[in-house]
Scaffold this motif. Structure first.
Motif, short mmCIF file in Angstrom:
data_model
loop_
_atom_site.label_atom_id
_atom_site.label_comp_id
_atom_site.label_asym_id
_atom_site.label_seq_id
_atom_site.Cartn_x
_atom_site.Cartn_y
_atom_site.Cartn_z
N ILE A 631 -4.83 -13.13 3.48
CA ILE A 631 -5.57 -11.90 3.79
C ILE A 631 -4.78 -10.93 4.66
CG2 ILE A 631 -7.78 -13.08 3.53
CD1 ILE A 631 -8.03 -13.08 6.58
N LEU A 632 -3.77 -11.42 5.37
CA LEU A 632 -3.02 -10.54 6.26
C LEU A 632 -1.60 -10.24 5.78
CD1 LEU A 632 -4.07 -11.85 9.80
CD2 LEU A 632 -5.08 -10.01 8.44
N MET A 633 -1.13 -10.95 4.74
CA MET A 633 0.22 -10.72 4.27
C MET A 633 0.28 -10.52 2.76
SD MET A 633 3.63 -13.12 4.59
CE MET A 633 3.05 -14.26 3.33
N ALA A 634 -0.09 -11.54 2.01
CA ALA A 634 0.17 -11.56 0.57
C ALA A 634 -0.62 -10.50 -0.19
CB ALA A 634 -0.14 -12.95 0.02
N PHE A 635 -1.93 -10.51 -0.04
CA PHE A 635 -2.74 -9.60 -0.84
C PHE A 635 -2.72 -8.16 -0.32
CE2 PHE A 635 -5.02 -13.71 -2.03
CZ PHE A 635 -4.19 -13.88 -3.12
N PRO A 636 -2.54 -7.93 0.98
CA PRO A 636 -2.23 -6.56 1.39
C PRO A 636 -0.94 -6.04 0.75
CG PRO A 636 -2.99 -7.81 3.27
CD PRO A 636 -2.85 -8.79 2.14
N ALA A 637 0.05 -6.92 0.58
CA ALA A 637 1.28 -6.52 -0.11
C ALA A 637 0.99 -6.14 -1.55
CB ALA A 637 2.30 -7.66 -0.05
N LEU A 638 0.07 -6.87 -2.18
CA LEU A 638 -0.30 -6.54 -3.56
C LEU A 638 -0.96 -5.17 -3.63
CD1 LEU A 638 -0.65 -7.21 -6.54
CD2 LEU A 638 -2.77 -8.43 -5.95
N SER A 639 -1.83 -4.86 -2.67
CA SER A 639 -2.48 -3.54 -2.68
C SER A 639 -1.45 -2.44 -2.54
CB SER A 639 -3.52 -3.45 -1.55
OG SER A 639 -2.90 -3.47 -0.27
N ALA A 640 -0.43 -2.68 -1.70
CA ALA A 640 0.65 -1.69 -1.56
C ALA A 640 1.42 -1.57 -2.87
CB ALA A 640 1.58 -2.11 -0.42
N GLY A 641 1.67 -2.71 -3.54
CA GLY A 641 2.38 -2.68 -4.81
C GLY A 641 1.63 -1.89 -5.87
N PHE A 658 6.57 -9.77 -4.57
CA PHE A 658 7.05 -11.04 -4.01
C PHE A 658 6.06 -11.56 -2.97
CE2 PHE A 658 9.34 -13.64 -0.97
CZ PHE A 658 10.07 -14.48 -1.79
N GLY A 659 5.59 -10.67 -2.11
CA GLY A 659 4.58 -11.07 -1.13
C GLY A 659 3.30 -11.54 -1.81
N ALA A 660 2.91 -10.85 -2.88
CA ALA A 660 1.70 -11.25 -3.61
C ALA A 660 1.82 -12.65 -4.19
CB ALA A 660 1.40 -10.24 -4.71
N ILE A 695 -9.44 -5.25 3.01
CA ILE A 695 -8.20 -4.90 3.68
C ILE A 695 -7.30 -4.07 2.74
CG2 ILE A 695 -6.06 -5.84 4.67
CD1 ILE A 695 -7.78 -8.23 5.64
N GLY A 696 -7.27 -4.45 1.47
CA GLY A 696 -6.46 -3.72 0.50
C GLY A 696 -6.91 -2.29 0.33
N ILE A 697 -8.20 -2.06 0.32
CA ILE A 697 -8.72 -0.70 0.20
C ILE A 697 -8.26 0.15 1.39
CG2 ILE A 697 -10.84 0.68 0.29
CD1 ILE A 697 -12.16 -1.58 -1.39
N VAL A 698 -8.35 -0.44 2.59
CA VAL A 698 -7.90 0.28 3.79
C VAL A 698 -6.42 0.63 3.69
CG1 VAL A 698 -7.54 0.08 6.28
CG2 VAL A 698 -9.66 -0.78 5.26
N ILE A 699 -5.61 -0.32 3.22
CA ILE A 699 -4.17 -0.09 3.10
C ILE A 699 -3.88 1.02 2.09
CG2 ILE A 699 -2.04 -1.14 2.22
CD1 ILE A 699 -2.90 -3.71 3.62
N ILE A 700 -4.60 1.01 0.97
CA ILE A 700 -4.39 2.06 -0.04
C ILE A 700 -4.71 3.43 0.53
CG2 ILE A 700 -5.30 2.98 -2.21
CD1 ILE A 700 -5.53 0.04 -3.15
N ILE A 701 -5.79 3.53 1.28
CA ILE A 701 -6.17 4.82 1.89
C ILE A 701 -5.11 5.26 2.89
CG2 ILE A 701 -7.85 5.93 3.42
CD1 ILE A 701 -10.01 4.16 2.08
#
Length: 720
Positions: A631-641, A658-660, A695-701
């Motif tokens: 929740i703090l590394m892998a899937f936030p990286a996916l949202s960025a990807g 890679f993080g995903a 968390i991914g939604i926040v990162i995308i915004i």
């Protein structure tokens, strides 16, 4: 035709896997009660330090929620330590005193002087008749007559026959000359294993426990020689004190009646445990991997069809987690530790010891024990687990035919994966199909244990690799699309991508869990050995698939061309290596090592204090804590990807994906730990998905806000 065949086989595989899972879940739901057993020895010391009677302290523990007290047999060592009126020594050490003969009666002296081969015997003496009678009756009841000699004189003497194999040595000192040069390291024969063998249970201690209203759990010891009567002696004392335990927890390095000569326990022990249907307690190792070593216990557990209860020992470093980190008041972190052991590791007996202030002193706040068990009881309600008699996991085995049918599905998925990645020829695909079908059937009958490991390992790699392929194709389609994505559109794409990928991996995890659902796996007597490797192979697969599908330094316009990935490898190998490449490689290697090391309990890398506090917070608010690396590394990286793919930043995709991948392997890895209940692993990953979506939604915004600034200063990218 091929698609129909594949579809039918996959459907059959899913049904077979579901049947395997149902059997496991049915077993796990029957183990919903845990026993709290206090250790007599340490609580008696604590009572003495606080000026309390043992009965008063045990009464407090009963009111707090403790269900019983474990009591070890008396030994020569424990009796001397408790200042009972006895002393003992090796005969060869006794004779070092010039006046040793003055310390024994005439009959004992005559025997000792004639005992020329008894230098490793242990000589016990006492003036107290009751102590002598206790030892005499206990020894006679347990051990063969050739082991002992009694001399009931004014100075009462017991001689116990020992050998050099029984000796305890000390090498704590060495000889040096006046120049401080080492001369020799003497091997001092200080004592014998005989000082630790059982002599019987103290009736006074039993009465103290019973008077406090607690159950007594008598823990038998063993001596691997002269012990043919030891089983009957133990159960005679059980009957004497009306103290049948809910689970038998052996004391020492071997099970009761184990002999060095046979390398196994006695038939008498098996017969008695089988007759009483008495489960065996297996004490979890300090590193939470397997069990503390006790000779004979693995064979005993197997022969009893795994009538076993997992025992969690509160070892010293856990006892000292009082007021932990200056953040938790009282014993909150100790409560957290017990909660995790019970819910996540199928622990059904807590071997409870008092809270320690230092190595030798204890905290005095007795009311904290009630707070601990009230909090623990309340938290366990969410898992339908209660405090009481320990529940025993019913014996469970997997059907070899269901395993075969389930594994057929893995073959089909593997063939699909090969076809999608390497576009293998159809004839070769059919060859692999028939060879695989025959191999799956054959390995199950020729090497059934190996087949379980192999299929679990295959599932742990195939499903995350399929998810990786899906994500790479997903972002590739986004890159090739002429569509200009809004923020809402990107969020929808992220939600779709992560949901499909995570669910694919959850299904893979359920496949793994279905294979490792035998009783020996659920109790972690056997364990899945492919856990670490299953974290590595999908990463290697990711690199290969990424190069094939997205290439190395290809422009977006080149992605739809049929370029061969060998060209990309050549391009990579001929790359000019810059210093910052090496720095990045070292950093990634460090991150990767930490990732692997943190995936187990067999390294010295510990959880950061702030992360531990965060983990514990999550445990209090959700049924199953999601894994922080997801929740703090892998899937936030996916949202960025996903965001970078939508905006055309193709060069940033590799590190993000890679993080995903680390997150996808983590999802399956959650199910690879056989001791964790299936429902808990499933809830954990669904919770992780929910957190990751937010968390991914926040990162995308946030990335979109940054991108606005970037575009306004450096030029346009696909943006609206």
């Amino acid at each position: 035709m091929k698609k129909k065949i594949y579809l039918v086989i996959l459907l059959i595989s899913v049904i077979a896997t579901g049947a395997l899972l149902y059997g496991r879940i049915d077993v796990e739901r029957q183990t919903k009660s845990v026993e709290i057993l206090a250790d007599y020895e340490e609580f008696a010391i604590m009572a003495d330090q606080q000026g309390l009677t043992t009965i008063a302290l045990f009464t407090t523990l009963k009111d707090a929620g403790v269900t019983g007290v474990t009591l070890k047999e008396e030994t020569l060592y424990s009796m001397v330590n408790e200042q009972k009126p006895i002393e003992y020594n090796l005969f060869k050490n006794v004779k070092k005193n010039l006046d040793w003969e003055e310390n024994y009666g005439p009959k004992a002296l005559e025997y000792l002087n004639g005992n020329l081969s008894g230098e490793y015997d242990v000589v016990v003496r006492t003036y107290d008749s009751s102590t002598f009678e206790f030892l005499k009756s206990g020894i006679e009841a347990r051990y063969d007559s050739e082991f002992y000699q009694f001399f009931d004189e004014e100075i009462k003497t017991i001689v116990l026959k020992g050998t050099i194999k029984d000796i305890y040595f000390s090498e704590s000192s060495n000889y040096k000359d006046y120049l401080s040069r080492g001369i020799k390291l003497p091997r001092l024969e200080v004592s014998s294993v005989i000082e630790d063998i059982g002599m019987g249970f103290d009736a006074e201690k039993v009465n103290q426990i019973v008077s406090a209203g607690l159950e007594v759990n008598l823990r038998p010891s063993n001596y691997d020689k002269y012990n043919e009567k030891i089983v009957s002696a133990y159960f005679d004392e059980i009957a004497k004190y009306n103290a049948m335990p809910n689970v038998i927890i052996f004391n020492g390095r071997e099970v009761m009646s184990y002999t060095a000569e046979t390398g196994n326990y006695s038939q008498a022990l098996y017969d008695k445990l089988k007759e009483l249907n008495l489960p065996v307690g297996m004490v979890e190792a300090a590193d939470q991997l397997g069990f503390s070593e006790q000779r004979g216990i693995d064979n005993l557990a197997k022969d009893l069809d795994y009538n076993v209860v997992r025992v969690f020992p509160m070892i010293e470093y856990i006892q000292q987690r009082y007021n932990y980190l200056g953040y938790y008041e009282g014993a909150k972190e100790i409560e957290n530790t017990m909660y995790r052991a019970i819910t996540e590791r199928n622990i059904r007996v807590i071997y409870f010891r008092p809270y320690k202030d230092s190595k030798f002193t204890y905290y005095t706040e007795l009311e904290e024990y009630k707070k601990t068990f009230d909090g623990l009881t309340q938290r366990l309600k969410a898992h339908n687990i209660t405090i009481g008699k320990p529940s025993v996991m019913p014996y469970h085995n997997t059907s070899i035919y269901l395993v075969i049918l389930s594994a057929f599905g893995l073959l089909i998925l593997g063939l699909i994966l090969l076809k999608l990645v390497f576009d293998i020829a159809e004839k070769f695909e059919w060859v692999l199909f028939f060879v695989g079908m025959i191999g799956i059937v054959g390995i199950n009958f020729v090497a059934p244990n190996l087949s379980i490991e192999f299929f679990a390992f295959t599932a742990a790699n195939v499903f995350p690799t399929l998810a990786i392929l899906f994500l790479i194709e997903f972002v590739k389609d986004m890159l090739l699309s002429n569509k200009v994505y809004t923020v809402k559109g990107i969020i929808a794409k992220y939600a779709t991508a992560i949901s499909i990928a995570v669910f694919m991996c959850i299904i893979g995890g359920l496949y793994v869990a279905s294979y490792i659902s035998r009783a020996d796996y659920l109790l972690e007597i056997s364990y899945f050995r492919g856990v670490k490797a299953s974290l590595l192979l999908p990463i290697a697969a990711f690199v290969i698939i990424y190069i094939i599908k997205l290439g190395y330094k290809r422009e977006v316009r080149e992605l739809d061309e049929s370029t061969f990935f060998i060209d990309d490898i050549k391009r990579f190998l001929l790359e000019d290596v810059k210093v910052y490449y090496a720095l990045i490689a070292v950093a990634l290697a460090g991150i990767f090592y930490v990732y692997l090391a943190r995936s187990g309990h067999d390294t010295n890398i510990e959880v950061l204090d702030v992360e531990l506090i965060f983990r514990n917070f999550l445990e209090d608010v959700v049924l199953a804590r999601p894994r922080t690396k997801e929740i703090l590394m892998a899937f936030p990286a996916l949202s960025a990807g996903i965001y970078f793919a939508a905006r055309g930043y193709s060069k940033l995709l590799f590190p993000c994906l890679f993080g995903a991948v680390l997150g996808l392997t983590s999802v399956v890895n959650t199910f690879c730990h056989s001791r964790s209940p299936v429902y808990l692993s499933t809830v954990r990953e669904l919770t992780s998905l929910a957190f990751s979506l937010i968390i991914g939604i926040v990162i995308i915004i946030v990335l979109d806000l940054i991108n606005k600034v970037y575009v306004s200063h450096f030029g346009s990218k696909k943006y609206e």
